[in-house]
Design a protein around this motif. Structure first.
Motif, short mmCIF file in Angstrom:
data_model
loop_
_atom_site.label_atom_id
_atom_site.label_comp_id
_atom_site.label_asym_id
_atom_site.label_seq_id
_atom_site.Cartn_x
_atom_site.Cartn_y
_atom_site.Cartn_z
N ALA A 40 -0.48 -5.40 0.37
CA ALA A 40 -1.89 -5.24 0.02
C ALA A 40 -2.23 -6.27 -1.05
O ALA A 40 -1.45 -6.47 -1.99
CB ALA A 40 -2.16 -3.83 -0.49
N PRO A 96 -5.09 -8.18 -3.82
CA PRO A 96 -6.19 -7.80 -4.70
C PRO A 96 -7.55 -8.06 -4.03
O PRO A 96 -7.63 -8.89 -3.11
CB PRO A 96 -6.02 -8.70 -5.92
CG PRO A 96 -4.76 -9.43 -5.75
CD PRO A 96 -4.28 -9.27 -4.35
N PRO A 97 -8.59 -7.38 -4.47
CA PRO A 97 -9.92 -7.62 -3.91
C PRO A 97 -10.25 -9.12 -3.91
O PRO A 97 -10.11 -9.79 -4.94
CB PRO A 97 -10.85 -6.84 -4.85
CG PRO A 97 -9.98 -5.78 -5.42
CD PRO A 97 -8.62 -6.39 -5.54
N LYS A 137 -3.59 1.91 -5.85
CA LYS A 137 -3.22 2.04 -4.44
C LYS A 137 -1.89 1.37 -4.11
O LYS A 137 -1.33 1.62 -3.05
CB LYS A 137 -4.33 1.45 -3.55
CG LYS A 137 -5.60 2.27 -3.59
CD LYS A 137 -6.68 1.64 -2.75
CE LYS A 137 -7.96 2.47 -2.87
NZ LYS A 137 -9.07 1.86 -2.16
N SER A 177 0.85 -1.18 0.00
CA SER A 177 0.00 0.00 0.00
C SER A 177 0.89 1.24 0.00
O SER A 177 1.83 1.33 0.79
CB SER A 177 -0.89 0.00 1.25
OG SER A 177 -1.47 1.27 1.44
N TYR A 193 -7.43 -0.98 -7.04
CA TYR A 193 -6.41 -1.65 -6.24
C TYR A 193 -5.01 -1.33 -6.77
O TYR A 193 -4.12 -0.97 -6.00
CB TYR A 193 -6.66 -3.17 -6.25
CG TYR A 193 -5.45 -3.97 -5.84
CD1 TYR A 193 -5.03 -4.02 -4.52
CD2 TYR A 193 -4.71 -4.67 -6.79
CE1 TYR A 193 -3.90 -4.74 -4.15
CE2 TYR A 193 -3.59 -5.40 -6.43
CZ TYR A 193 -3.19 -5.44 -5.12
OH TYR A 193 -2.07 -6.14 -4.76
#
Length: 175
Positions: free
Chosen positions: A107, A109-110, A130, A100, A127
């Motif tokens: 971070a 992925p969704p 970010k 991030s 994503y």
């Protein structure tokens, strides 16, 4: 400069906008040149329907490798590497390599999804914005990118953009 094999890989992603095939093709061909010149691995966008082609192909989804022989390009073009978004996400995102930009923490992925073919892509692009360096305000359906013909005079670029937006040449700006 360290040898290429000792460097951490760097990537260039390609976000297709809602335009037709010819604009996508030109953008992709330019990105091939940029990726090669910048020694970055080019990441193909997920498969999706392409404007003006969906009517003729009964909803078929396309990837750029449907039109270009990516395997041959990778083999014959020394210094150029092209991978799929799925491969990129497996290699970099799921391994925790993407951090991030706000927190510095890994971070993902969704829903830890790596397969985005023919899916709603806004969550993926949001994503990636970010966790990667990108144009802060880039929104392909809202932005125009302009380059001066000569030099890097910001005033000429601003004037060009202004003239496009106000329709100085008699054409209205599409909304």
């Amino acid at each position: 400069i360290p040898p290429m094999s000792n460097r951490k890989p760097k990537y260039l992603t390609f976000e297709m906008d809602g335009s037709g095939w010819n604009n996508i093709r030109m953008g992709f061909e330019n990105l091939i040149l940029l990726a090669h010149a910048m020694a970055r691995t080019l990441v193909l966008p997920p498969k999706r329907q392409i404007f003006h082609m969906a009517d003729k192909s009964a909803g078929r989804v396309f990837s750029l490798d449907d039109f270009y022989d990516i395997d041959v390009i990778n083999k014959v073009q020394m210094g150029l590497n092209i991978i799929t978004m799925e491969e990129f996400l497996k290699r970099e995102a799921l391994s925790g390599n993407l951090k991030s930009l706000e927190t510095g923490e890994s971070a993902y992925p969704p829903s830890n999804r790596t397969q985005w073919d023919n899916q709603r892509l806004n969550p993926l692009w949001n994503y990636l914005r970010k966790v990667t360096k990108s144009f802060e305000i880039w929104e392909p359906t809202q932005c125009v990118m302009a380059f001066p013909a000569v030099g890097s005079d910001i005033r000429s670029v601003a004037a060009l953009m202004h003239n496009i937006l106000v329709g100085a040449d008699g054409r209205t700006f599409p909304r």
